[in-house]
Design a protein around this motif. Structure first.
Motif, PDB file in Angstrom:
ATOM      1  N   HIS A  19     -10.672  19.127 -10.513  1.00  0.00           N
ATOM      2  CA  HIS A  19     -12.096  19.005 -10.787  1.00  0.00           C
ATOM      3  C   HIS A  19     -12.367  17.830 -11.729  1.00  0.00           C
ATOM      4  N   THR A  20     -11.552  17.708 -12.787  1.00  0.00           N
ATOM      5  CA  THR A  20     -11.743  16.609 -13.738  1.00  0.00           C
ATOM      6  C   THR A  20     -11.507  15.258 -13.066  1.00  0.00           C
ATOM      7  N   SER A  21     -10.486  15.176 -12.221  1.00  0.00           N
ATOM      8  CA  SER A  21     -10.178  13.923 -11.535  1.00  0.00           C
ATOM      9  C   SER A  21     -11.242  13.556 -10.517  1.00  0.00           C
ATOM     10  N   ALA A  22     -11.850  14.547  -9.885  1.00  0.00           N
ATOM     11  CA  ALA A  22     -12.800  14.293  -8.797  1.00  0.00           C
ATOM     12  C   ALA A  22     -14.013  13.513  -9.251  1.00  0.00           C
ATOM     13  N   THR A  23     -14.392  13.615 -10.517  1.00  0.00           N
ATOM     14  CA  THR A  23     -15.569  12.918 -11.023  1.00  0.00           C
ATOM     15  C   THR A  23     -15.205  11.687 -11.843  1.00  0.00           C
ATOM     16  N   HIS A  24     -13.936  11.297 -11.793  1.00  0.00           N
ATOM     17  CA  HIS A  24     -13.467  10.148 -12.583  1.00  0.00           C
ATOM     18  C   HIS A  24     -13.341   8.920 -11.692  1.00  0.00           C
ATOM     19  N   PRO A  25     -13.562   7.710 -12.217  1.00  0.00           N
ATOM     20  CA  PRO A  25     -13.428   6.504 -11.396  1.00  0.00           C
ATOM     21  C   PRO A  25     -12.062   6.329 -10.729  1.00  0.00           C
ATOM     22  N   LEU A  26     -11.017   6.971 -11.262  1.00  0.00           N
ATOM     23  CA  LEU A  26      -9.684   6.838 -10.670  1.00  0.00           C
ATOM     24  C   LEU A  26      -9.386   7.912  -9.632  1.00  0.00           C
ATOM     25  N   HIS A  27     -10.385   8.664  -9.198  1.00  0.00           N
ATOM     26  CA  HIS A  27     -10.120   9.838  -8.365  1.00  0.00           C
ATOM     27  C   HIS A  27      -9.361   9.511  -7.082  1.00  0.00           C
ATOM     28  N   ALA A  28      -9.568   8.321  -6.524  1.00  0.00           N
ATOM     29  CA  ALA A  28      -8.904   7.972  -5.261  1.00  0.00           C
ATOM     30  C   ALA A  28      -7.408   7.750  -5.441  1.00  0.00           C
ATOM     31  N   ARG A  29      -6.965   7.563  -6.681  1.00  0.00           N
ATOM     32  CA  ARG A  29      -5.539   7.312  -6.943  1.00  0.00           C
ATOM     33  C   ARG A  29      -4.935   8.381  -7.846  1.00  0.00           C
ATOM     34  N   THR A  30      -5.425   9.605  -7.728  1.00  0.00           N
ATOM     35  CA  THR A  30      -4.870  10.725  -8.497  1.00  0.00           C
ATOM     36  C   THR A  30      -4.490  11.856  -7.543  1.00  0.00           C
ATOM     37  N   GLY A  31      -3.592  12.687  -8.001  1.00  0.00           N
ATOM     38  CA  GLY A  31      -3.212  13.862  -7.219  1.00  0.00           C
ATOM     39  C   GLY A  31      -2.578  14.909  -8.107  1.00  0.00           C
ATOM     40  N   ALA A  32      -3.000  16.167  -7.940  1.00  0.00           N
ATOM     41  CA  ALA A  32      -2.458  17.281  -8.716  1.00  0.00           C
ATOM     42  C   ALA A  32      -1.702  18.208  -7.775  1.00  0.00           C
ATOM     43  N   THR A  33      -0.500  18.597  -8.180  1.00  0.00           N
ATOM     44  CA  THR A  33       0.343  19.462  -7.359  1.00  0.00           C
ATOM     45  C   THR A  33       1.083  20.452  -8.255  1.00  0.00           C
ATOM     46  N   ALA A  72      -1.247   9.643 -11.408  1.00  0.00           N
ATOM     47  CA  ALA A  72      -2.346   8.696 -11.261  1.00  0.00           C
ATOM     48  C   ALA A  72      -1.829   7.266 -11.315  1.00  0.00           C
ATOM     49  N   LEU A  73      -2.523   6.373 -10.619  1.00  0.00           N
ATOM     50  CA  LEU A  73      -2.302   4.938 -10.697  1.00  0.00           C
ATOM     51  C   LEU A  73      -3.589   4.286 -11.171  1.00  0.00           C
ATOM     52  N   ALA A  74      -3.451   3.190 -11.924  1.00  0.00           N
ATOM     53  CA  ALA A  74      -4.638   2.522 -12.461  1.00  0.00           C
ATOM     54  C   ALA A  74      -4.343   1.043 -12.692  1.00  0.00           C
ATOM     55  N   PRO A  86       0.812  -1.222   0.000  1.00  0.00           N
ATOM     56  CA  PRO A  86       0.000   0.000   0.000  1.00  0.00           C
ATOM     57  C   PRO A  86       0.844   1.270   0.000  1.00  0.00           C
ATOM     58  N   LEU A  87       2.102   1.165   0.446  1.00  0.00           N
ATOM     59  CA  LEU A  87       2.998   2.321   0.423  1.00  0.00           C
ATOM     60  C   LEU A  87       3.749   2.439  -0.901  1.00  0.00           C
ATOM     61  N   GLY A  88       3.566   1.460  -1.791  1.00  0.00           N
ATOM     62  CA  GLY A  88       4.161   1.495  -3.111  1.00  0.00           C
ATOM     63  C   GLY A  88       3.096   1.684  -4.173  1.00  0.00           C
ATOM     64  N   LEU A  89       3.046   0.741  -5.125  1.00  0.00           N
ATOM     65  CA  LEU A  89       2.061   0.843  -6.204  1.00  0.00           C
ATOM     66  C   LEU A  89       0.738   0.176  -5.878  1.00  0.00           C
ATOM     67  N   ALA A  90       0.671  -0.495  -4.730  1.00  0.00           N
ATOM     68  CA  ALA A  90      -0.589  -1.076  -4.243  1.00  0.00           C
ATOM     69  C   ALA A  90      -1.233  -2.021  -5.251  1.00  0.00           C
ATOM     70  N   GLY A  91      -0.399  -2.758  -5.979  1.00  0.00           N
ATOM     71  CA  GLY A  91      -0.928  -3.723  -6.928  1.00  0.00           C
ATOM     72  C   GLY A  91      -1.355  -3.129  -8.255  1.00  0.00           C
ATOM     73  N   GLN A  92      -1.291  -1.820  -8.391  1.00  0.00           N
ATOM     74  CA  GLN A  92      -1.631  -1.180  -9.667  1.00  0.00           C
ATOM     75  C   GLN A  92      -0.468  -1.366 -10.633  1.00  0.00           C
ATOM     76  N   ARG A  93      -0.765  -1.552 -11.906  1.00  0.00           N
ATOM     77  CA  ARG A  93       0.292  -1.808 -12.877  1.00  0.00           C
ATOM     78  C   ARG A  93       0.411  -0.744 -13.963  1.00  0.00           C
ATOM     79  N   VAL A  94      -0.323   0.346 -13.809  1.00  0.00           N
ATOM     80  CA  VAL A  94      -0.224   1.458 -14.767  1.00  0.00           C
ATOM     81  C   VAL A  94       0.026   2.743 -13.981  1.00  0.00           C
ATOM     82  N   LEU A  95       1.108   3.422 -14.331  1.00  0.00           N
ATOM     83  CA  LEU A  95       1.501   4.667 -13.670  1.00  0.00           C
ATOM     84  C   LEU A  95       1.413   5.799 -14.680  1.00  0.00           C
ATOM     85  N   GLY A  96       0.804   6.894 -14.296  1.00  0.00           N
ATOM     86  CA  GLY A  96       0.670   8.024 -15.199  1.00  0.00           C
ATOM     87  C   GLY A  96       1.188   9.310 -14.592  1.00  0.00           C
ATOM     88  N   LEU A  97       1.856  10.099 -15.405  1.00  0.00           N
ATOM     89  CA  LEU A  97       2.345  11.413 -14.999  1.00  0.00           C
ATOM     90  C   LEU A  97       2.079  12.384 -16.136  1.00  0.00           C
TER      91      LEU A  97
END
Length: 276
Positions: free
Chosen positions: A215-229, A240-242, A181-192
């Motif tokens: 705003h766009t991420s908040a309504t997307h199914p991947l919102h829990a694994r996204t972050g904008a900075t 994002a992770l997916a 859970p502190l790494g990729l948490a089993g996700q195999r697609v990384l996006g930047l």
């Protein structure tokens, strides 16, 4: 047998038109220049006919944009790194963007198969009044076919001027990184995804780009694994992770469309190859 290839793209302004002069050696080409939105915006699709890289292969892409040019570069499909017997397969991109020019680096995903030894390096040099958008989507193994990335390695480097250097290395044997859970948490697609400028962005522009991404991420199914900075005054990031490529690319495409309007007052004009 290994394949080495070099592609040089030189974008220049000719009256109201952005034109490209290209030279290549080896199996790496650019398709005909397309102008689906305006003569000032040149769309190019980069093609690698062998369809993938194996150990010892090396692709080098060199891009130069003169002042006031605008180029959008993409690919017709994934960049694939296949199993290696021990040699590194590499892709290197170097881009120089002059004052007043805009670059959009929007390739489709990089797919790293089990047993590959892959290096992917990107360096962008922006003059003070240059701007760019880019993304990088890394898929490990073949999740849809139950092929895990449990051997091999991949390293990636992204650099913009001297204010941002992103480097990561993933070893297929490092199950703690891949599955914790502190790494990729089993996700195999990384996006930047990023928006970068040669000088500091005005605070209101940075805030607008961040708001659009969030705003766009908040309504997307991947919102829990996204972050904008915005870790630097010249940079806005979306991570994002997916579990699969398709939802992540859909998210990034939506953010790209909104960033174009927010930053450049340009409507989205998706390349045709994204719809095939």
């Amino acid at each position: 047998m290994t394949w080495s290839a070099q592609l040089n793209l030189d974008y220049r302004r000719s009256h109201e038109r952005c034109v490209v002069f290209d030279r290549h050696s080896g199996p790496l080409r650019v398709l005909a220049s397309l102008y689906p939105e305006a003569p000032s915006v040149c769309h190019n699709v980069l093609v690698h006919p062998p369809g993938g890289l194996v150990g010892g292969d090396a692709l080098c892409i060199d891009v130069t944009l003169a002042a006031q040019c605008h180029a959008l570069l993409t690919t017709p499909g994934a960049t694939r790194f296949y199993r290696s017997l021990g040699e590194v397969a590499s892709q290197t991109l170097t881009a120089r963007v002059a004052d007043g020019a805009r670059l959009e680096w929007l390739p489709q995903e990089t797919l790293v198969r089990r047993g590959a030894i892959a290096q992917n390096r990107m360096k962008f040099e922006l003059e003070p009044l240059a701007e760019m958008m880019g993304w990088d989507v890394l898929a490990l193994g073949l999740p849809a076919s139950d092929e895990d990335f449990d051997s091999g390695s991949v390293s990636q480097t992204i650099e913009v001027n001297r204010f941002w250097l992103e480097h990561g290395a993933i070893d297929g044997a490092d199950q703690r990184l891949l599955n914790s859970p502190l790494g990729l948490a089993g996700q195999r697609v990384l996006g930047l995804m990023w928006f970068a400028a040669g000088i500091a962005l005005a605070q209101e522009r940075r805030d607008a780009l961040l708001d659009v991404a969030r705003h766009t991420s908040a309504t997307h199914p991947l919102h829990a694994r996204t972050g904008a900075t915005s870790p630097h005054a010249q940079l806005v990031l979306l991570r994002a992770l997916a579990p699969r490529v398709e939802p992540l690319m859909q998210l990034f495409s939506s953010v790209w469309s909104a960033w174009r309007v927010s930053a450049w007052n340009l409507p989205a004009c998706p390349p045709r190859v994204w719809r095939t």
